[in-house]
Design an enzyme around this catalytic site. Sequence first.
Site, PDB file in Angstrom:
ATOM      1  N   HIS A   1      -8.700   7.636  -1.482  1.00 42.37           N
ATOM      2  CA  HIS A   1      -7.621   7.203  -0.609  1.00 42.37           C
ATOM      3  C   HIS A   1      -6.340   6.996  -1.438  1.00 42.37           C
ATOM      4  O   HIS A   1      -5.659   7.979  -1.701  1.00 42.37           O
ATOM      5  CB  HIS A   1      -8.070   5.948   0.152  1.00 42.37           C
ATOM      6  CG  HIS A   1      -7.119   5.475   1.190  1.00 42.37           C
ATOM      7  ND1 HIS A   1      -7.483   4.620   2.205  1.00 42.37           N
ATOM      8  CD2 HIS A   1      -5.799   5.709   1.384  1.00 42.37           C
ATOM      9  CE1 HIS A   1      -6.440   4.362   2.981  1.00 42.37           C
ATOM     10  NE2 HIS A   1      -5.423   5.013   2.501  1.00 42.37           N
TER      11      HIS A   1
ATOM     12  N   HIS B   1       0.913   5.781  -1.022  1.00 45.61           N
ATOM     13  CA  HIS B   1       0.203   6.964  -1.493  1.00 45.61           C
ATOM     14  C   HIS B   1       0.980   7.546  -2.675  1.00 45.61           C
ATOM     15  O   HIS B   1       1.138   8.759  -2.774  1.00 45.61           O
ATOM     16  CB  HIS B   1       0.062   7.988  -0.364  1.00 45.61           C
ATOM     17  CG  HIS B   1      -0.897   7.594   0.710  1.00 45.61           C
ATOM     18  ND1 HIS B   1      -1.576   8.504   1.482  1.00 45.61           N
ATOM     19  CD2 HIS B   1      -1.312   6.379   1.143  1.00 45.61           C
ATOM     20  CE1 HIS B   1      -2.354   7.879   2.356  1.00 45.61           C
ATOM     21  NE2 HIS B   1      -2.207   6.577   2.173  1.00 45.61           N
TER      22      HIS B   1
ATOM     23  N   HIS C   1       0.861  -1.192   0.000  1.00 46.80           N
ATOM     24  CA  HIS C   1       0.000   0.000   0.000  1.00 46.80           C
ATOM     25  C   HIS C   1       0.892   1.235   0.000  1.00 46.80           C
ATOM     26  O   HIS C   1       1.830   1.319   0.797  1.00 46.80           O
ATOM     27  CB  HIS C   1      -0.874   0.002   1.253  1.00 46.80           C
ATOM     28  CG  HIS C   1      -1.629   1.271   1.461  1.00 46.80           C
ATOM     29  ND1 HIS C   1      -2.433   1.826   0.487  1.00 46.80           N
ATOM     30  CD2 HIS C   1      -1.713   2.116   2.531  1.00 46.80           C
ATOM     31  CE1 HIS C   1      -2.982   2.940   0.963  1.00 46.80           C
ATOM     32  NE2 HIS C   1      -2.553   3.146   2.189  1.00 46.80           N
TER      33      HIS C   1
ATOM     34  N   TYR D   1       8.262 -13.877 -22.394  1.00 45.84           N
ATOM     35  CA  TYR D   1       9.152 -12.793 -21.992  1.00 45.84           C
ATOM     36  C   TYR D   1      10.166 -13.295 -20.969  1.00 45.84           C
ATOM     37  O   TYR D   1       9.884 -14.165 -20.164  1.00 45.84           O
ATOM     38  CB  TYR D   1       8.325 -11.658 -21.380  1.00 45.84           C
ATOM     39  CG  TYR D   1       9.110 -10.419 -21.077  1.00 45.84           C
ATOM     40  CD1 TYR D   1       9.387  -9.489 -22.085  1.00 45.84           C
ATOM     41  CD2 TYR D   1       9.589 -10.181 -19.801  1.00 45.84           C
ATOM     42  CE1 TYR D   1      10.101  -8.341 -21.808  1.00 45.84           C
ATOM     43  CE2 TYR D   1      10.314  -9.037 -19.516  1.00 45.84           C
ATOM     44  CZ  TYR D   1      10.572  -8.127 -20.520  1.00 45.84           C
ATOM     45  OH  TYR D   1      11.280  -6.991 -20.244  1.00 45.84           O
TER      46      TYR D   1
ATOM     47  N   ASP E   1       0.726  -5.136 -20.292  1.00 41.53           N
ATOM     48  CA  ASP E   1       1.732  -6.104 -19.857  1.00 41.53           C
ATOM     49  C   ASP E   1       1.478  -6.580 -18.428  1.00 41.53           C
ATOM     50  O   ASP E   1       1.950  -7.655 -18.044  1.00 41.53           O
ATOM     51  CB  ASP E   1       3.139  -5.474 -19.911  1.00 41.53           C
ATOM     52  CG  ASP E   1       3.727  -5.458 -21.319  1.00 41.53           C
ATOM     53  OD1 ASP E   1       3.331  -6.285 -22.151  1.00 41.53           O
ATOM     54  OD2 ASP E   1       4.598  -4.603 -21.583  1.00 41.53           O
TER      55      ASP E   1
END
Lengths: 230, 230, 230, 230
Positions: C168, C96, C94, C226, C119
Site C-alpha cells: 500500500h 502515496h 497518509h 539541536y 535523526d
Amino acid sequence: MLDQLRSEVLEANLEIVRRGLVLYTFGNASGIDRAAGLVVIKPSGVPYETMKPSDMVVTDLNGKIVEGTLRPSSDLGTHLLLYREFPAIGGVVHTHSEYATSWAQSGREIPPFGTTHADYFYGPVPVTEELTDEEIGSDYVLNTGVAIIRRFQNLDPAAVPGVLVRGHAPFAWGKTPGEAAYNAVVLESIARMAYFTVTLNAACGGVSQALLDRHYFRKHGADATYGQAR
Amino acid sequence: MLDQLRSEVLEANLEIVRRGLVLYTFGNASGIDRAAGLVVIKPSGVPYETMKPSDMVVTDLNGKIVEGTLRPSSDLGTHLLLYREFPAIGGVVHTHSEYATSWAQSGREIPPFGTTHADYFYGPVPVTEELTDEEIGSDYVLNTGVAIIRRFQNLDPAAVPGVLVRGHAPFAWGKTPGEAAYNAVVLESIARMAYFTVTLNAACGGVSQALLDRHYFRKHGADATYGQAR
Amino acid sequence: MLDQLRSEVLEANLEIVRRGLVLYTFGNASGIDRAAGLVVIKPSGVPYETMKPSDMVVTDLNGKIVEGTLRPSSDLGTHLLLYREFPAIGGVVHTHSEYATSWAQSGREIPPFGTTHADYFYGPVPVTEELTDEEIGSDYVLNTGVAIIRRFQNLDPAAVPGVLVRGHAPFAWGKTPGEAAYNAVVLESIARMAYFTVTLNAACGGVSQALLDRHYFRKHGADATYGQAR
Amino acid sequence: MLDQLRSEVLEANLEIVRRGLVLYTFGNASGIDRAAGLVVIKPSGVPYETMKPSDMVVTDLNGKIVEGTLRPSSDLGTHLLLYREFPAIGGVVHTHSEYATSWAQSGREIPPFGTTHADYFYGPVPVTEELTDEEIGSDYVLNTGVAIIRRFQNLDPAAVPGVLVRGHAPFAWGKTPGEAAYNAVVLESIARMAYFTVTLNAACGGVSQALLDRHYFRKHGADATYGQAR
C-alpha cells in the site's frame, strides 16, 4: 546577419539551461554563418543569467577571434572541427546533461530502444573511443573532435545528430543552433529512458529495423509527414 | 457542443504538459462527441504554449477533416480505431512519458504492485505484441491501434484504461478527455513506483486478488465510496 | 480551539502537496483535539487548490461526523484507530509518496543506513504484514490500522513515527499535524536515499547502534541539543 | 569586514537550498576571517526563508561565541576543526544532498568516472572510516572532523574539495563560502552521474590519469585556461 545568428546562439544556450541540461556554466552552444565562414559561440565561464547577444564571441573557422572582447568557450576547438568536417550542420551544442553523460562515462552506446529514439537518431547514439595519452597531452580540445570524426567515418551526421565522448559528455548538432539544442534535449530524454529500460531488462534488444525506418522517415527527409506543411 | 469539447481537449493536452508527461510536442489528447460521430484532436507539431481551442482539428470517425486548417496529430489513426472499437470511451491520450515508455521499451507489463495501481487499473498494465514488418510497412498508425485491440481481446478497456505499445509508448483513455489525461498521469506514477519496486525486489509478487478487488471497486462501479456523493 | 486545529490540518495537507508527496488527491492529514475527543480530517477527493479550513470534517473517535457537510477521507478509519491506540500522537499523515510507497510495495523495511534516518527514526522503518483476505473483505480501512498496531507491539510510536503498509503506502504521525507532515516528508527523503544506497551496495549494513543513539537523542528527548532553546 | 562575511555565509546557505541540496534545515555553511580568527556560521534549526545576515553566529576558532544570540549549527565543531587543520580553506558546507549522502551511506568512494569530476576533484571523492563507538560517545562532532582529517593525511584538501563521512553525509569546502557551496553542488551532480554510471556498468574503470590531469589543471592552478582572465 551576424546579429541574427548571435541571438540564435544565445537562445540555444538559454534553451539548454531552461531544459535542465546545464549546471552552472557546464554547456555551450554555437552557430555558423557558412557564407561568411564565421562561427558564433558562447564566452567561457560567464553566467547565463546576464548573458547578452553582444557577449557572444565571433571567430573564423580556425579560431581566430574576429569580434568580441571575451574568451570563447574552452570547447571552441571541438566545435570548429565539427563545422569543418560536417558541412551540412549549422549549430553545435555541448552539455554535461546527466543521463547522456552517464552513458558516456559508462562507455556504452545507446541502442534504439523505442520510437522516441527512432524519431531523431537513425541508429544507436555512438560513443567515441578513449583518447590516447598523446592526444590528451597535445591539442586535447581538437582531438576530442578528431575522436568524434573518427567514430563517424561510416555514419551520416545528419541521421545521427549527436555523439557521446567517452569519459566525458555528449555533443549534439543540427541545421541551426536551435535544432542542435533541441537534439541535445531529446538526447537527454532518450538517454534517461534507455537507462530505465536496461535496468528493467538487461537483454532488451531494441526496435526492429522496420520500426526504426518508419519513425525516422516519418519526421525526416522528403516524405516526412509530421508537423504542419511548410 | 463542439466548442465545449474543443476546450476539454485543449485542457487535456495542457494537463499532460503541466504534469511533466510531455517533452516538446511528444503527446496528444483527443475527445469524441458520440452523438455527432466527431472527434476533436490536437494538431500535429504545434507548440503547446500558443495553442487555442480553435487550433483543434475535427474529423469524422474515418479521419476526414470536418473543421480546422491544421493537420491533425500524426497518431490520429490510432485514436480513431480506439474510438471505433471501445464504444464506452470518450477521450484518448498518448504520451512518451518516461517511465511508462521505459516499461513499453523493455517489453514488460506492469504488475499491480500496490494499491495505487489497484485504484485505477484492475490488473496489470498490458503490453502489446511487436508489430510485424508488414504492419509497420503498411498503415502503421492504424496497425498500432490494431495491436492494442488484439491485446484487449479478453480485457475490459473500462477496467484497464491504458496500454503500453511495445517499443513505443503508452496510450490511456477514459470517459472524457480529462479522465484520459488523469489516467495517463496516474499511469506514469504507477510506472515510476513499479520501476523502483522491481529494482528493490525483483521477485515482488504484487497485491492479492482480494486487495486488487477492494481498491478497484472502492473507486469504481455502483458501490464506489471514494470522493463526494454526486 | 477547533478553528486552530482546522487550520493546522489544512496546512499539513498543503505541506505534503508542496513537498511533492501527493499526486492529485492521494494523501490526507488529520489532527486531534485530545481534550474534546474530536478529530479533524481532510474531506475525500476534494482538490487541494480550493480547500478551505471549513471544508475539514470533524468526527468523534468512533467516526461519527460532528461538523462538516463533506464526506471525510476514505482512510478515516485508519487514522482513528491510530489515535485510539497511540495516545501520545496528535497528527496523522497518509500519502502515496513514491519512494516510500515503493519500499512498501517491495515488502522491505527501510534499514537505518545513515544519520538522516537516525535523526528521526530510532530503528528501521517497519513494514506491516499483508492483510488476510478476510481482513480485506471485512472492515478494510480499520484493519489497515490493525495491521499497523500489530506491527508496533514492541515498538514505541514516538521513536518510530511512521510505517510502511505492505502493498500500500506509508503512514506517518507526530505530536501535531505539522510534525506528522514533516515526518512524512523526511520519510520520503530517507526512502529515496535508502533506495540509492541498496542499489549501490546491496550488502550495506547500516549505522552502528552507537551512531543511531547519538543522532536520535541529539534531536529528541530531554537532552536534545539541536535547534534553538525553547 | 564581518558584515561582508555574514552576507557571503548567508548567501552560501541560500545557494545550497536553491540548488535542491537541503531539505528543511539539513545543511549549513560557514566562512572564516583568517586575519581576525573568527568564523561565521548559520544558526541551528532556523528556517532559511526568514534568515538574515544578523542571525549568523560568530565564534572564535575554539567555538566561543563572540557575536549573535542564536545557537550555532550543531555541526560547528566539525567546521572549526577543518578550519584549524586546512589553513587554505575559507568556507565549509555540509549538506545531506541525496546522491552524495547515498554514496556516504553505501561506504563507497566516488571514482573519477568522467571529466565533470576531473574538473573539480583531482582523484576519487574519499570516504572516511566509520567512527568508533568511543568516538561517537565522546565529542562526536569534533570526531567527525577528526575522521576527515585522518582520511586526508595523504590528500591535498585544495585538490580534493570534499569528502563523504561514512554513514552520514558530505562536507565540501573552498577558498570562500561561495566556492564551498559551489563545490557541494558539483559534488551532488558528480554523485548522481556516478550512480547512474555504476548501475549501467559495474566494471567501469574511470578516466585515465592523463584525462584527469588535463581537466583538473585546465580549471585549477597557474596554467588554468577556463573562464575569463582575471
